[in-house]
Scaffold this motif. Structure first.
Motif, PDB file in Angstrom:
ATOM      1  N   GLY A 183       0.833  -1.193   0.084  1.00 45.52           N
ATOM      2  CA  GLY A 183       0.069  -0.201  -0.006  1.00 45.52           C
ATOM      3  C   GLY A 183       0.937   1.022  -0.026  1.00 45.52           C
ATOM      4  O   GLY A 183       0.295   2.606   0.116  1.00 45.52           O
ATOM      5  N   GLN A 184       2.216   1.117  -0.188  1.00 51.72           N
ATOM      6  CA  GLN A 184       3.050   2.125  -0.099  1.00 51.72           C
ATOM      7  C   GLN A 184       3.625   2.369  -1.489  1.00 51.72           C
ATOM      8  O   GLN A 184       3.556   1.639  -2.283  1.00 51.72           O
ATOM      9  CB  GLN A 184       4.156   1.860   0.997  1.00 51.72           C
ATOM     10  CG  GLN A 184       3.597   1.695   2.323  1.00 51.72           C
ATOM     11  CD  GLN A 184       4.666   1.585   3.421  1.00 51.72           C
ATOM     12  OE1 GLN A 184       5.868   1.397   3.049  1.00 51.72           O
ATOM     13  NE2 GLN A 184       4.486   1.663   4.394  1.00 51.72           N
ATOM     14  N   GLY A 185       4.409   3.607  -1.611  1.00 54.68           N
ATOM     15  CA  GLY A 185       5.009   3.879  -3.003  1.00 54.68           C
ATOM     16  C   GLY A 185       4.184   4.631  -3.653  1.00 54.68           C
ATOM     17  O   GLY A 185       3.169   5.463  -3.273  1.00 54.68           O
ATOM     18  N   ALA A 186       4.423   4.404  -4.899  1.00 54.92           N
ATOM     19  CA  ALA A 186       3.533   4.982  -6.224  1.00 54.92           C
ATOM     20  C   ALA A 186       2.144   4.861  -6.217  1.00 54.92           C
ATOM     21  O   ALA A 186       1.219   5.506  -6.819  1.00 54.92           O
ATOM     22  CB  ALA A 186       4.170   4.960  -7.664  1.00 54.92           C
ATOM     23  N   GLY A 187       1.756   3.712  -5.512  1.00 56.09           N
ATOM     24  CA  GLY A 187       0.292   3.354  -5.706  1.00 56.09           C
ATOM     25  C   GLY A 187       0.191   2.034  -5.154  1.00 56.09           C
ATOM     26  O   GLY A 187       1.033   1.319  -4.629  1.00 56.09           O
ATOM     27  N   SER A 188      -0.860   1.608  -4.795  1.00 57.79           N
ATOM     28  CA  SER A 188      -1.184  -0.049  -4.190  1.00 57.79           C
ATOM     29  C   SER A 188      -0.913  -0.913  -5.314  1.00 57.79           C
ATOM     30  O   SER A 188      -0.672  -0.880  -6.302  1.00 57.79           O
ATOM     31  CB  SER A 188      -2.394   0.048  -3.490  1.00 57.79           C
ATOM     32  OG  SER A 188      -3.383  -0.256  -4.738  1.00 57.79           O
ATOM     33  N   LEU A 189      -0.474  -2.178  -4.880  1.00 59.08           N
ATOM     34  CA  LEU A 189      -0.084  -3.399  -5.227  1.00 59.08           C
ATOM     35  C   LEU A 189      -0.912  -4.690  -5.105  1.00 59.08           C
ATOM     36  O   LEU A 189      -0.744  -4.666  -3.796  1.00 59.08           O
ATOM     37  CB  LEU A 189       1.427  -3.618  -5.414  1.00 59.08           C
ATOM     38  CG  LEU A 189       2.076  -4.822  -5.905  1.00 59.08           C
ATOM     39  CD1 LEU A 189       1.697  -4.806  -7.553  1.00 59.08           C
ATOM     40  CD2 LEU A 189       3.336  -5.253  -5.501  1.00 59.08           C
ATOM     41  N   ALA A 190      -1.421  -5.299  -5.709  1.00 57.88           N
ATOM     42  CA  ALA A 190      -2.051  -6.574  -5.452  1.00 57.88           C
ATOM     43  C   ALA A 190      -1.829  -7.406  -6.825  1.00 57.88           C
ATOM     44  O   ALA A 190      -2.657  -7.453  -7.746  1.00 57.88           O
ATOM     45  CB  ALA A 190      -3.573  -6.421  -5.296  1.00 57.88           C
ATOM     46  N   LEU A 191      -0.636  -8.044  -6.652  1.00 59.79           N
ATOM     47  CA  LEU A 191      -0.177  -8.912  -8.016  1.00 59.79           C
ATOM     48  C   LEU A 191      -0.427 -10.475  -7.675  1.00 59.79           C
ATOM     49  O   LEU A 191       0.306 -10.931  -6.902  1.00 59.79           O
ATOM     50  CB  LEU A 191       1.387  -8.588  -8.232  1.00 59.79           C
ATOM     51  CG  LEU A 191       2.064  -9.110  -9.519  1.00 59.79           C
ATOM     52  CD1 LEU A 191       1.069  -8.950 -10.735  1.00 59.79           C
ATOM     53  CD2 LEU A 191       3.503  -8.929  -9.546  1.00 59.79           C
TER      54      LEU A 191
END
Length: 90
Positions: free
Chosen positions: A53-61
């Motif tokens: 949930g951090q950085g340039a956007g959220s990630l759910a890979l």
């Protein structure tokens, strides 16, 4: 688990009764009395979601990893992932 296009998620196990299993294997062995199995490789499949949930956007890979095990060691690793149509950015 997040819903991702192209990925099927098991929501319930498919179960067969003992009677159904016996009937299936009896028919198989009646038709092919010399049937035998030969293990070609042992696969371990791991499905997981890499998330942040951090950085340039959220990630759910969503990632699926297929491992080949021999003599108690991992001999190969083949991983697949779904970027949901987005290009990979590193």
């Amino acid at each position: 688990m997040p819903e991702m296009p192209g990925w099927r998620h098991r929501t319930s196990a498919v179960r067969a009764s003992t009677t159904e299993v016996v009937r299936t294997y009896r028919a198989l062995f009646d038709r092919f009395p010399d049937i035998r199995d030969e293990v070609q490789e042992v696969l371990v499949v791991v499905r997981f979601v890499a998330g942040s949930g951090q950085g340039a956007g959220s990630l759910a890979l969503l990632i699926a990893t297929f491992l080949v095990a021999e003599e108690g060691l991992i001999r190969s690793d083949d991983s697949r992932f779904d970027t949901v149509g987005r290009p990979c950015e590193c």
